[in-house]
Design an enzyme around this catalytic site. Structure first.
Site, short mmCIF file in Angstrom:
data_model
loop_
_atom_site.label_atom_id
_atom_site.label_comp_id
_atom_site.label_asym_id
_atom_site.label_seq_id
_atom_site.Cartn_x
_atom_site.Cartn_y
_atom_site.Cartn_z
N PRO A 15 -38.01 103.03 26.60
CG PRO A 15 -37.65 101.25 27.85
CD PRO A 15 -37.47 102.69 27.47
CG PHE A 16 -42.77 99.89 25.22
CD1 PHE A 16 -42.71 99.10 24.32
CD2 PHE A 16 -42.32 99.75 26.44
CE1 PHE A 16 -42.63 97.82 24.84
CE2 PHE A 16 -42.07 98.62 26.99
CZ PHE A 16 -42.01 97.46 25.78
NE ARG A 17 -40.48 104.10 18.35
CZ ARG A 17 -39.16 104.27 17.96
NH1 ARG A 17 -38.40 104.95 18.58
NH2 ARG A 17 -38.87 103.16 17.11
CG LEU A 18 -43.98 105.29 26.69
CD1 LEU A 18 -44.35 104.14 27.79
CD2 LEU A 18 -45.30 106.11 26.26
#
Ligand SMILES: Cc1cc2nc3c(=O)[nH]c(=O)nc-3n(C[C@H](O)[C@H](O)[C@H](O)COP(=O)(O)O)c2cc1C
Length: 205
Positions: free
Chosen positions: A181-184
């Site tokens: 999630p959230f490009r992490l």
């Protein structure tokens, strides 16, 4: 949905990239609609200009990752000149990517023959008919060559053209990527150690 059953687990602690690749490929075979073995193959030409196209992975083990092609094609000429290539698998439904970089070798004649002989007859004729990556005057010109080779090999075995074979890429770099999630995202690189093992390094997403 299939993908919910295929949990990625904590691959960041893994030590054997080949085994991990095998598990991800097995997941892809369950999850992808078609061609889970498709990969983007990158090469460079004599000026250093990059080139990329899809091919199909036909085999992989500790010796390397194998695909087949026409050695007179752009990719064939580029790999024969540089001895290097890079591969990128992207399994959309799993949200995973694997990148490989390494040196290349040509598969043995026996290995190429065995794979060629396993292909449908039409594909074997097609290999003879296609001057892959060379200019083609018309669809008719291709169909004419297919008809010519169909007649030539009307009876019996279709031999493998000497310019059609496989390359094996031996990875000196593996990178496994999984969407978070959230490009992490999780990214882990494996590079070989002198004792035949692998060193792992996490990368920022
Ligand atoms: C999903 C997919 C799989 C492909 N598999 C192969 C392959 O295994 N071998 C091959 O020579 N071309 C394959 N092709 C065609 C190549 O992408 C490319 O058009 C062709 O090999 C010529 O590339 P080149 O001019 O860069 O050598 C595939 C194309 C797609 C879309």
């Amino acid at each position: 949905m299939v993908q919910k059953e295929l949990t990625v687990g904590d691959f960041t602690e893994r030590t054997d990239p080949l085994q991990l690749f095998g598990e991800w490929m097995a997941d892809a075979e369950k999850a992808e609609t078609n061609d889970p073995n498709a990969l983007a193959l990158a090469t460079v030409d004599e000026s250093g200009m990059p080139d990329v196209r899809m091919v199909l992975l036909k085999d992989f083990d500790a010796d390397g990752f194998v695909f087949y092609t026409n050695f007179g094609s752009a990719k064939g000429r580029e790999i024969l000149a540089t001895g290097k290539a890079s591969m990128c698998f992207h399994w959309k439904s799993l949200r995973r990517q694997v990148r490989l970089r390494g040196t290349t070798s040509v598969v043995s004649e026996a290995e190429a023959d065995a794979y060629f002989d396993s292909r449908p007859r039409g594909s074997r004729i097609g290999a003879w008919a296609s001057k892959q990556s060379q200019p083609l005057e018309s669809r008719f010109a291709l169909e004419k060559r297919v008809a010519e080779y169909t007649a030539k090999y009307a009876i019996g075995h279709v031999p493998r053209p000497e310019w059609w074979s496989g390359f094996r890429l031996k990875p000196s770099y593996f990178e496994f990527w999984h969407d978070r999630p959230f490009r992490l995202h999780d990214r882990v690189v494996f590079t070989p150690t002198n004792d035949g093992g692998w060193e792992t390094t996490r990368l920022y997403p």
